[in-house]
Write a protein that holds these residues in place. Structure first.
Motif, PDB file in Angstrom:
ATOM      1  N   MET A 141       0.842  -1.203   0.000  1.00  0.00           N
ATOM      2  CA  MET A 141       0.000   0.000   0.000  1.00  0.00           C
ATOM      3  C   MET A 141       0.877   1.253   0.000  1.00  0.00           C
ATOM      4  O   MET A 141       1.716   1.419   0.862  1.00  0.00           O
ATOM      5  CB  MET A 141      -0.886  -0.041   1.253  1.00  0.00           C
ATOM      6  CG  MET A 141      -1.866   1.095   1.379  1.00  0.00           C
ATOM      7  SD  MET A 141      -3.257   1.050   0.238  1.00  0.00           S
ATOM      8  CE  MET A 141      -4.047  -0.508   0.659  1.00  0.00           C
ATOM      9  N   ASN A 142       0.685   2.081  -0.999  1.00  0.00           N
ATOM     10  CA  ASN A 142       1.467   3.310  -1.072  1.00  0.00           C
ATOM     11  C   ASN A 142       0.519   4.449  -1.450  1.00  0.00           C
ATOM     12  O   ASN A 142       0.658   5.071  -2.497  1.00  0.00           O
ATOM     13  CB  ASN A 142       2.589   3.141  -2.110  1.00  0.00           C
ATOM     14  CG  ASN A 142       3.457   4.372  -2.186  1.00  0.00           C
ATOM     15  OD1 ASN A 142       3.546   5.142  -1.232  1.00  0.00           O
ATOM     16  ND2 ASN A 142       4.075   4.582  -3.334  1.00  0.00           N
ATOM     17  N   PHE A 143      -0.454   4.712  -0.580  1.00  0.00           N
ATOM     18  CA  PHE A 143      -1.499   5.684  -0.871  1.00  0.00           C
ATOM     19  C   PHE A 143      -1.106   7.031  -0.271  1.00  0.00           C
ATOM     20  O   PHE A 143      -1.679   7.498   0.698  1.00  0.00           O
ATOM     21  CB  PHE A 143      -2.820   5.171  -0.287  1.00  0.00           C
ATOM     22  CG  PHE A 143      -4.022   5.993  -0.657  1.00  0.00           C
ATOM     23  CD1 PHE A 143      -4.220   6.425  -1.958  1.00  0.00           C
ATOM     24  CD2 PHE A 143      -4.968   6.320   0.297  1.00  0.00           C
ATOM     25  CE1 PHE A 143      -5.331   7.167  -2.302  1.00  0.00           C
ATOM     26  CE2 PHE A 143      -6.090   7.069  -0.037  1.00  0.00           C
ATOM     27  CZ  PHE A 143      -6.266   7.493  -1.339  1.00  0.00           C
ATOM     28  N   ASP A 144      -0.072   7.604  -0.851  1.00  0.00           N
ATOM     29  CA  ASP A 144       0.439   8.877  -0.355  1.00  0.00           C
ATOM     30  C   ASP A 144       1.270   9.515  -1.464  1.00  0.00           C
ATOM     31  O   ASP A 144       1.630   8.848  -2.438  1.00  0.00           O
ATOM     32  CB  ASP A 144       1.314   8.627   0.890  1.00  0.00           C
ATOM     33  CG  ASP A 144       1.555   9.902   1.694  1.00  0.00           C
ATOM     34  OD1 ASP A 144       1.017  10.970   1.319  1.00  0.00           O
ATOM     35  OD2 ASP A 144       2.297   9.828   2.681  1.00  0.00           O
ATOM     36  N   PHE A 145       1.566  10.781  -1.304  1.00  0.00           N
ATOM     37  CA  PHE A 145       2.428  11.454  -2.259  1.00  0.00           C
ATOM     38  C   PHE A 145       3.878  11.046  -2.000  1.00  0.00           C
ATOM     39  O   PHE A 145       4.234  10.659  -0.884  1.00  0.00           O
ATOM     40  CB  PHE A 145       2.236  12.967  -2.156  1.00  0.00           C
ATOM     41  CG  PHE A 145       0.915  13.429  -2.685  1.00  0.00           C
ATOM     42  CD1 PHE A 145       0.750  13.682  -4.043  1.00  0.00           C
ATOM     43  CD2 PHE A 145      -0.182  13.568  -1.847  1.00  0.00           C
ATOM     44  CE1 PHE A 145      -0.482  14.078  -4.551  1.00  0.00           C
ATOM     45  CE2 PHE A 145      -1.421  13.964  -2.348  1.00  0.00           C
ATOM     46  CZ  PHE A 145      -1.565  14.222  -3.702  1.00  0.00           C
ATOM     47  N   PHE A 155      -7.283  12.403  -2.217  1.00  0.00           N
ATOM     48  CA  PHE A 155      -6.138  11.543  -2.567  1.00  0.00           C
ATOM     49  C   PHE A 155      -6.566  10.516  -3.626  1.00  0.00           C
ATOM     50  O   PHE A 155      -5.846  10.238  -4.575  1.00  0.00           O
ATOM     51  CB  PHE A 155      -5.626  10.787  -1.329  1.00  0.00           C
ATOM     52  CG  PHE A 155      -4.577  11.522  -0.537  1.00  0.00           C
ATOM     53  CD1 PHE A 155      -4.639  12.886  -0.343  1.00  0.00           C
ATOM     54  CD2 PHE A 155      -3.513  10.832   0.035  1.00  0.00           C
ATOM     55  CE1 PHE A 155      -3.679  13.559   0.407  1.00  0.00           C
ATOM     56  CE2 PHE A 155      -2.540  11.485   0.783  1.00  0.00           C
ATOM     57  CZ  PHE A 155      -2.633  12.851   0.970  1.00  0.00           C
TER      58      PHE A 155
END
Lengths: 410, 371
Positions: B1-5, B287
């Motif tokens: 999971m890489n749900f970021d800037f 996002f």
């Protein structure tokens, strides 16, 4: 930006899926849950067998240290297992509080010999633990509790009453927070013990909830003896030990507690609307569906952000406090609207007439409790305000006064 | 999971915040607020152009920096936080995005490089009266070469060089590009709820116009542009909401009443916690919109609607409760609360009000479920 697991996470998820598929039934397509089909006794046996299988296959104590029989993995793996387990009707409920909150407290504060005796059996599902903190006059302000323990030789003698104890009637052990010194200030006179729930003098009575059901208990202590060696964290340090227990609570909760936007929208297609069409075609109803969608998705996506932080090895902060505020209020709002949209018919709970066997009515009752359990909306908002936004604490009138001199109302 | 800037994107954001705190200070915002003749701050516009931001998401072959939409999202958040009084949203989120997704190579070559340098200011001229502009209520007409009609209000209409005009055409509507320096164009400034951003009426009398995209496809194309703009606007709204929450929190810590900090009262704490929760819901939805926008995902229409609704809710709540937390001071001209209250309203009604987006969201949900 993506939603992919790391290779290590993906491998773990795959193993978890294979394990779950072999052990338990998927939720999808299910007409009646395991808990409804089985008697209480059968369900408990199924739960214990499932926990044993988790331990044998390397899915129990995911984040616990290896020397305690855990896997020693990062919290993200616990979340991944939880995501997959949530897709199945796994009988994991009876262990949530014990393994999520009580046993980690034991691991943090007990002696090696005590850990040797207790951690393994709990992990393998042989013994169940409960948590005894809340009292009739100490809920949000749990440090105001009155149950007292008095030293007598090598033992302490406990008298008082605990309340809202999930699973007390089937638990083997419990952790109990008591007052050992009423001459000290409120937070300073507390101590924590772990206790055999079969001890003489402990009486468990189910609470008759406003919903009609009984999911929680009152626990009465009458001259209950507990050895001094079962004190956790030392005399007078009960409050700091309790904070460790409660810190673990936040990672243990989550998930949707009942019908959400999907369920009510699907259901609305079968309900009459105001203009001759279906409810799902009514403008005012559709506007609300959009609001519910935005909140449900927002919460789901916020959890993805928390997972991202976990996946990068960061510790999630009190941000997860927003979860229950959103889900509990959303549940109350959705079920309220479902009932009102049925007009007079919405009052019926009789499964013979009520649509979806009265799930909206049941959940509407449950929602009122959900906004209180495990931290009221108000306490959670205080946490957000004080720990995230850094606002000052409330003015305290109980800080430097002996507990016995504090006003207690009734 | 890489749900970021990414770290680079976060660095860009930090740099943008630093830059804007100097170049777009409240003193700069107020020069536009207080001067009816001033449509925007030209110095700030030039500074932003010099930074390359106008072309951040424009491909290098058309004179841009060739960064992605995610970079644009982080810039949008900081532009929103600073209340930058420039025609940034009109030019970048609406006009440039429209040319990017529907323009011919000739149109892109003619417009995008100039836009990236700051020489083209775009605007959207769709509204003609209360309610959503549709084929059934539009009066402005495109005859294949020129456009005639009146548009009101047009955000940045008095400083724009080009307009994207929605007009009746053949049996439906078309979106056309009008060079506002050409013949048959009259722009007149009008007063609005948010004077830090300029608005005008645009009157076209046989003004030369060229088609953008397919003839008769105007409304559908405009909605595709709105989906993209909605995500970017959502970041701007989040930036503004965060500024309100920060402002209210600071004030609640410093202001004393009844001999204690007002932030120690639960009435204030819970108000600010509500703002925080709304903002987190908005940020998470935004996002997801950013992910959908940057990856050209089929989820974009639904994600954009959710991002927009959540952001409108959060900014409205944050801007009104910021005033409330400030008490009487918050109602004065000199305290900045009202600037956010104004901007929150502009961003909520521009590109379709939340109630329209809620209906769009539910229709898109039905389409997804049917698929």
């Amino acid at each position: 930006m993506d939603f992919n697991d790391t290779p290590e996470e993906a491998a773990f998820r795959q193993r978890a899926q294979a394990f779950l598929a072999a052990q338990v039934e998927p939720r999808a397509g299910q007409t009646e849950s395991l808990q409804k089909r089985l008697s209480d006794k059968e369900y408990m046996l199924a739960a214990k067998a499932y926990q044993k299988a988790k331990a044998e296959n390397g899915f129990a104590g995911i984040t616990w240290p290896k020397e305690q029989g855990g896997l020693g993995l990062a919290p993200i793996f616990s979340v991944i297992f939880g995501q997959e387990e949530g897709k199945f009707d796994a009988p994991a409920g009876p262990f949530t509080i014990g393994l999520g909150m009580c046993v980690p407290t034991v691991i943090a504060f007990a002696t090696d010999a005590q850990k040797e005796r207790h951690v393994g059996p709990a992990l393998r599902g042989e013994e169940i633990w409960c948590q005894l903190f809340s009292e009739p006059s100490a809920g949000s302000d749990v440090a105001g509790l009155k149950t007292k323990a008095v030293r007598d030789g090598d033992d302490w003698v406990i008298n008082g009453q605990k309340v809202w104890t999930s699973g007390a009637h089937y638990s083997d052990w419990g952790i109990v927070l008591v007052r050992t010194n009423a001459d000290k200030a409120k937070h300073k006179g507390l101590s924590m013990f772990f206790i055999d729930m079969k001890s003489p003098g402990i009486e468990v009575r189910p609470i008759h909830q406003m919903s009609g059901g009984s999911n929680f208990n009152e626990v009465y202590f009458t001259d209950v003896r507990v050895p001094n060696s079962q004190m956790l964290g030392g005399e007078g340090n009960g409050w700091s030990v309790a904070l460790v227990t409660l810190m673990n609570e936040r990672l243990a909760v989550g998930g949707s507690p009942g019908p959400d936007y999907k369920e009510i929208f699907e259901w609305a297609k079968t309900m009459p609307g105001q203009d001759g069409g279906t409810l799902a075609e009514d403008q005012s109803f559709r506007q609300k569906v959009a609001d519910w969608f935005v909140r449900a998705e927002g919460y789901k996506l916020a959890k993805f952000r928390t997972m991202t932080a976990l996946s990068k090895g960061q510790t999630p902060g009190p941000e997860s406090s927003i979860g229950k505020i959103i889900t509990a209020n959303q549940l109350q709002d959705i079920t309220h609207n479902a009932m009102e949209s049925m007009d007079h018919f919405g009052i019926i709970t009789d499964a013979a007439y009520a649509p979806s066997e009265g799930v909206f009515q049941q959940s509407h009752m449950w929602a009122a409790g959900l906004r209180i359990a495990g931290g009221t909306d108000e306490i959670l908002k205080n946490i957000i305000a004080e720990r995230i936004l850094g606002l000052p604490g409330d003015v305290r009138v109980d800080k430097d006064v002996a507990f016995k001199d504090l006003p207690s109302g009734r | 999971m890489n749900f970021d800037f990414s770290d680079d994107q976060k660095y860009l954001k930090e740099q943008a915040r630093k830059f804007l705190s100097e170049q777009s200070s409240m003193a700069v915002v107020r020069t536009v607020l207080n001067d009816e003749q001033k449509s925007h701050d030209a110095g700030l516009w030039k500074a932003i152009a010099d930074m390359g931001w106008l072309g951040a998401a424009i491909p290098e072959e058309f004179g841009g920096l060739g960064l992605g939409e995610l970079e644009l999202c982080v810039l949008a958040e900081e532009m929103g936080r600073s209340l930058a009084p420039v025609p940034w949203a009109s030019t970048v989120y609406f006009f440039a995005e429209a040319i990017k997704i529907a323009g011919t190579d000739a149109q892109k070559t003619a417009i995008l490089p100039k836009l990236a340098e700051g020489g083209v200011i775009g605007c959207v001229a769709a509204s003609e009266g209360p309610g959503e502009p549709r084929a059934t209520n539009l009066k402005t007409v495109f005859d294949g070469t020129s456009v005639t009609g009146m548009k009101v209000p047009v955000t940045d209409g008095d400083c724009a060089t080009h307009a994207l005009v929605l007009a009746k055409h053949q049996d439906g509507t078309s979106l056309v590009i009008v060079d506002l320096s050409g013949a048959g164009v009259e722009a007149k400034a009008i007063k609005t709820f948010d004077p830090t951003r300029s608005h005008a009426t645009l009157t076209f009398t046989k003004a030369p116009a060229q088609l953008l995209g397919e003839a008769g496809d105007g409304e559908a194309l405009l909605h595709r542009v709105y989906d993209r703009a909605a995500v970017l606007l959502a970041f701007e709204q989040i930036g503004g909401s965060q500024a309100c929450l920060d402002m209210a929190t600071d004030y609640a810590k410093g202001r004393y009443a009844f001999s204690r900090q007002i932030g120690s009262f639960q009435a204030i704490k819970h108000k600010l916690a509500d703002m925080y929760v709304a903002l987190e819901i908005a940020r998470s939805n935004a996002f997801y919109g950013a992910w959908a926008l940057s990856s050209d995902a089929p989820e974009l229409p639904l994600a954009a609607a959710a991002a927009r609704i959540a952001a409108c809710d959060a900014y409205y709540l944050a801007s009104k409760e910021n005033i409330q937390t400030h008490g009487g001071m918050g109602f004065t001209w000199d305290v900045d609360c009202h600037l956010y209250y104004r901007r929150a309203k502009l961003l909520a009604v521009q590109a379709g009000a939340p109630s329209l987006w809620k209906e769009k969201l539910v229709r898109r949900l039905e389409m997804r479920n049917a698929a």
